[in-house]
Design a protein around this motif. Structure first.
Motif, PDB file in Angstrom:
ATOM      1  N   ALA A 148       0.907  -1.246   0.041  1.00  7.15           N
ATOM      2  CA  ALA A 148      -0.016   0.088   0.094  1.00  7.15           C
ATOM      3  C   ALA A 148       0.806   1.209  -0.023  1.00  7.15           C
ATOM      4  N   VAL A 149       1.928   1.315   0.849  1.00 11.97           N
ATOM      5  CA  VAL A 149       2.716   2.323   0.957  1.00 11.97           C
ATOM      6  C   VAL A 149       3.398   2.681  -0.389  1.00 11.97           C
ATOM      7  N   ALA A 150       3.781   1.539  -1.051  1.00 15.05           N
ATOM      8  CA  ALA A 150       4.673   1.516  -2.198  1.00 15.05           C
ATOM      9  C   ALA A 150       3.627   1.738  -3.391  1.00 15.05           C
ATOM     10  N   ALA A 151       2.689   1.966  -3.140  1.00 14.54           N
ATOM     11  CA  ALA A 151       1.678   2.165  -4.532  1.00 14.54           C
ATOM     12  C   ALA A 151       1.626   3.472  -5.020  1.00 14.54           C
ATOM     13  N   GLY A 152       2.710   4.001  -5.313  1.00 12.99           N
ATOM     14  CA  GLY A 152       2.629   5.386  -6.047  1.00 12.99           C
ATOM     15  C   GLY A 152       1.913   6.364  -4.984  1.00 12.99           C
ATOM     16  N   ASP A 153       0.844   7.124  -5.505  1.00 17.50           N
ATOM     17  CA  ASP A 153      -0.057   8.074  -5.090  1.00 17.50           C
ATOM     18  C   ASP A 153      -1.223   7.591  -4.948  1.00 17.50           C
ATOM     19  N   ASP A 154      -1.759   6.126  -4.937  1.00 22.50           N
ATOM     20  CA  ASP A 154      -3.085   5.695  -4.970  1.00 22.50           C
ATOM     21  C   ASP A 154      -3.828   6.011  -3.553  1.00 22.50           C
ATOM     22  N   LYS A 155      -4.910   5.480  -3.880  1.00 20.87           N
ATOM     23  CA  LYS A 155      -5.936   5.691  -2.706  1.00 20.87           C
ATOM     24  C   LYS A 155      -5.836   4.266  -2.166  1.00 20.87           C
ATOM     25  N   VAL A 156      -5.688   3.893  -1.058  1.00 22.78           N
ATOM     26  CA  VAL A 156      -5.644   2.297  -0.522  1.00 22.78           C
ATOM     27  C   VAL A 156      -6.210   2.150   0.811  1.00 22.78           C
ATOM     28  N   TYR A 157      -7.006   1.195   1.027  1.00 22.78           N
ATOM     29  CA  TYR A 157      -7.508   0.978   2.377  1.00 22.78           C
ATOM     30  C   TYR A 157      -7.209  -0.261   3.034  1.00 22.78           C
ATOM     31  N   VAL A 158      -6.637  -0.429   4.154  1.00 24.41           N
ATOM     32  CA  VAL A 158      -5.948  -1.492   4.598  1.00 24.41           C
ATOM     33  C   VAL A 158      -6.996  -1.829   5.844  1.00 24.41           C
ATOM     34  N   ARG A 159      -7.496  -2.839   5.819  1.00 25.50           N
ATOM     35  CA  ARG A 159      -8.640  -3.373   6.769  1.00 25.50           C
ATOM     36  C   ARG A 159      -8.108  -4.369   7.965  1.00 25.50           C
ATOM     37  N   LEU A 160      -7.532  -3.857   9.310  1.00 21.79           N
ATOM     38  CA  LEU A 160      -7.056  -4.775  10.104  1.00 21.79           C
ATOM     39  C   LEU A 160      -8.143  -5.382  10.964  1.00 21.79           C
ATOM     40  N   SER A 161      -7.835  -6.487  11.524  1.00 17.07           N
ATOM     41  CA  SER A 161      -8.805  -7.064  12.403  1.00 17.07           C
ATOM     42  C   SER A 161      -8.001  -8.078  13.471  1.00 17.07           C
ATOM     43  N   VAL A 162      -8.681  -8.141  14.601  1.00 20.35           N
ATOM     44  CA  VAL A 162      -7.979  -9.091  15.686  1.00 20.35           C
ATOM     45  C   VAL A 162      -8.247 -10.450  15.296  1.00 20.35           C
ATOM     46  N   GLN A 163      -9.416 -10.784  14.440  1.00 23.97           N
ATOM     47  CA  GLN A 163      -9.630 -12.121  13.822  1.00 23.97           C
ATOM     48  C   GLN A 163      -8.561 -12.509  12.879  1.00 23.97           C
ATOM     49  N   SER A 164      -8.070 -13.600  12.964  1.00 21.20           N
ATOM     50  CA  SER A 164      -6.807 -14.013  12.173  1.00 21.20           C
ATOM     51  C   SER A 164      -6.948 -15.663  11.894  1.00 21.20           C
ATOM     52  N   ASN A 165      -6.683 -15.974  10.834  1.00 23.58           N
ATOM     53  CA  ASN A 165      -6.431 -17.423  10.403  1.00 23.58           C
ATOM     54  C   ASN A 165      -5.164 -17.786  11.081  1.00 23.58           C
ATOM     55  N   ALA A 166      -5.086 -19.047  11.248  1.00 23.49           N
ATOM     56  CA  ALA A 166      -3.950 -19.643  11.964  1.00 23.49           C
ATOM     57  C   ALA A 166      -2.601 -19.474  11.351  1.00 23.49           C
ATOM     58  N   GLY A 167      -2.555 -19.529   9.932  1.00 22.31           N
ATOM     59  CA  GLY A 167      -1.228 -19.411   9.155  1.00 22.31           C
ATOM     60  C   GLY A 167      -1.762 -18.420   8.237  1.00 22.31           C
ATOM     61  N   ALA A 168      -0.295 -17.841   7.728  1.00 25.53           N
ATOM     62  CA  ALA A 168      -0.435 -16.856   6.564  1.00 25.53           C
ATOM     63  C   ALA A 168      -0.305 -17.795   5.241  1.00 25.53           C
ATOM     64  N   VAL A 169      -0.744 -17.090   4.108  1.00 23.08           N
ATOM     65  CA  VAL A 169      -0.905 -17.315   2.796  1.00 23.08           C
ATOM     66  C   VAL A 169       0.117 -16.467   1.996  1.00 23.08           C
ATOM     67  N   PRO A 170       0.975 -16.832   1.197  1.00 22.03           N
ATOM     68  CA  PRO A 170       1.536 -15.599   0.262  1.00 22.03           C
ATOM     69  C   PRO A 170       0.673 -15.054  -0.265  1.00 22.03           C
ATOM     70  N   VAL A 171       0.852 -13.572  -0.354  1.00 23.02           N
ATOM     71  CA  VAL A 171      -0.323 -12.703  -1.004  1.00 23.02           C
ATOM     72  C   VAL A 171       0.494 -11.723  -1.766  1.00 23.02           C
ATOM     73  N   ASP A 172       0.016 -11.120  -2.926  1.00 25.78           N
ATOM     74  CA  ASP A 172       0.815 -10.212  -3.741  1.00 25.78           C
ATOM     75  C   ASP A 172       0.117  -8.884  -4.039  1.00 25.78           C
ATOM     76  N   GLY A 173      -1.009  -8.633  -3.236  1.00 24.79           N
ATOM     77  CA  GLY A 173      -1.741  -7.311  -3.472  1.00 24.79           C
ATOM     78  C   GLY A 173      -2.610  -7.151  -4.460  1.00 24.79           C
ATOM     79  N   ALA A 174      -2.889  -8.409  -5.078  1.00 22.80           N
ATOM     80  CA  ALA A 174      -3.795  -8.090  -6.278  1.00 22.80           C
ATOM     81  C   ALA A 174      -4.679  -9.447  -6.601  1.00 22.80           C
ATOM     82  N   ARG A 175      -3.959 -10.614  -6.640  1.00 19.08           N
ATOM     83  CA  ARG A 175      -4.842 -11.830  -7.056  1.00 19.08           C
ATOM     84  C   ARG A 175      -5.251 -12.599  -5.889  1.00 19.08           C
ATOM     85  N   PHE A 176      -6.359 -13.060  -6.318  1.00 18.88           N
ATOM     86  CA  PHE A 176      -6.934 -14.214  -5.442  1.00 18.88           C
ATOM     87  C   PHE A 176      -5.977 -15.636  -5.627  1.00 18.88           C
TER      88      PHE A 176
END
Length: 306
Positions: A148-176
């Motif tokens: 998000a910070v590196a996305a030039g001057d774009d408008k970005v919303y990052v929604r944080l939560s205390v709810q979490s999955n047990a493990g992380a999945v590799p994410v790229d900021g674009a694709r499902f």
């Protein structure tokens, strides 16, 4: 394991050190996490006090000077209360910022309805050009914050939560990502809903897609998963039920399909209880999800609201 919000302060503090364009704007909430960073960068860590409209306006002003503002408070105070400033100070002026929320839909039930924001993503959907990240794990939150910070001057919303999955999945900021494959339908699990969806669909012949970037919506992934003949699609979102059903319908406009949008219902729950009780009340626990998903795939009429 730390929470997404506990990860937020250290990550953005490092970004302040690494990038002279980065600035942080706060409205009292979250200031403790930036005390050290404020000593190092007193001109780029700004607390406007309990003034949420000014929070957005100050971020937009910094963006107009060429900085990359990271603006943080609870979701209800970041999107809903200053919505006019989000629309005008950012959108109308054509400048970007990274809005980072906490409390999600009902992460702090004791705070009451003023601190709940299940409609935040749907509200941003009325505006043009927003990228929306919904991480499901603190590691994913760190990756998406950096995107998000590196996305030039774009408008970005990052929604944080205390709810979490047990493990992380590799994410790229674009694709499902495809985490399970099947032939009887497609279930899109958004952010912290992945673990519950995987438990709910165990043994069902369905494809499970994992979405952490929901805007822009990855229509190509849904089309690949459903195939040329179309399919049934279930959305499981940790915010207002049905927020992304129009996006699925647009993606599959030329093929037969059905869509069920599951998420937080519109009815206000006035006995605030715990996060887990809210999850169950909205039918977002694994047992309720299995009943609703299986019923929908079997052709039974299923309500989008618990």
């Amino acid at each position: 394991m730390d929470t997404m919000r506990e990860r937020f302060g250290p990550v953005v503090s490092r970004l302040l050190d690494e990038d002279p364009r980065v600035a942080v704007v706060l409205a009292e909430i979250g200031t403790a996490g930036f005390e050290e960073a404020r000593r190092r960068h007193p001109d780029r860590v700004i607390n406007v006090g309990i003034r949420e409209q000014l929070l957005i306006g100050a971020g937009a002003g910094l963006a107009l000077t060429g900085l990359r503002p990271v603006v943080h408070t609870f979701a209800g105070f970041l999107v809903e209360r200053p919505f006019e400033q989000v629309k005008l100070d950012l959108g109308h002026q054509g400048v970007g910022a990274v809005l980072v929320s906490a409390a999600a839909s009902f992460d702090w039930p004791a705070g009451g309805y003023t601190h709940m924001a299940p409609g935040d993503v749907a509200l941003l959907d009325t505006l043009d050009g927003w990228t929306v990240h919904v991480p499901g794990h603190p590691d994913e939150a760190e990756t998406l914050l950096r995107h998000a910070v590196a996305a030039g001057d774009d408008k970005v919303y990052v929604r944080l939560s205390v709810q979490s999955n047990a493990g992380a999945v590799p994410v790229d900021g674009a694709r499902f990502r495809t985490v399970r494959e099947g032939r009887a339908g497609v279930v899109v699990a958004v952010g912290p809903m992945l673990d519950a969806v995987l438990a709910a669909t165990e043994g069902l012949d369905v494809t499970v897609l994992y979405a952490t970037t929901v805007r822009p919506f990855d229509a190509a992934a849904v089309r690949r998963a459903t195939g040329a003949a179309g399919a049934d699609v279930v959305l499981v979102e940790p915010y207002l039920a049905g927020t992304s059903t129009a996006a699925v319908n647009d993606a599959l406009a030329d093929v037969p399909h059905r869509v069920l949008g599951l998420g937080v219902g519109r009815r206000e729950l006035r006995r605030y209880g715990t996060v887990e009780e809210h999850v169950a009340a909205h039918g977002l626990d694994a047992a309720a999800l299995r009943e609703r998903i299986a019923g929908f795939l079997a052709g039974r009429r299923v309500s989008a609201h618990a």
